[in-house]
Design an enzyme around this catalytic site. Structure first.
Site, PDB file in Angstrom:
ATOM      1  CB  CYS A  24      -4.231  -3.314  10.968  1.00  0.00           C
ATOM      2  SG  CYS A  24      -4.199  -4.916  10.173  1.00  0.00           S
ATOM      3  CB  CYS A  27      -1.538  -4.189   8.172  1.00  0.00           C
ATOM      4  SG  CYS A  27      -3.637  -4.428   7.949  1.00  0.00           S
TER       5      CYS A  27
END
Length: 98
Positions: A24, A27
């Site tokens: 991600c 993230c």
């Protein structure tokens, strides 16, 4: 993991849980922001990172549909939830207001 997780979030110290995934992009940009939050707040906060791919049941238990999702717990109670990336100041404000 679950009973250990319960012990962690039952802490007197507020616990910020970061549900994330290695693949991600957002993230990855949140990680250094959370490090800054921890260095600013020190012992006032615990920050726990949970990889949703390694802990799918825990993610499902907290209805984490997207990553990153942050949950703030105070003495075992969820007091705040946010998906996406926030800036350091916003995260600190949320922690301090709870």
């Amino acid at each position: 993991m679950k009973s250990n997780f319960k012990t962690i979030i039952d802490s007197k110290t507020p616990v910020l849980v970061d549900f994330h995934a290695t693949w991600c992009g957002p993230c990855k940009s949140l990680a250094p922001i959370l490090e800054q939050v921890k260095s600013d707040l020190g012992d006032k906060i615990k920050i726990v990172k949970i990889d949703v791919d390694k802990n799918p049941l825990l993610a499902a238990n907290y209805q984490v549909k997207g990553v990153p999702t942050m949950l703030l717990f105070k003495e075992g109670m969820q007091v705040w939830r946010q998906s996406g990336v926030l800036q350091k100041e916003e995260i600190i404000r949320v922690i301090n207001s709870n």
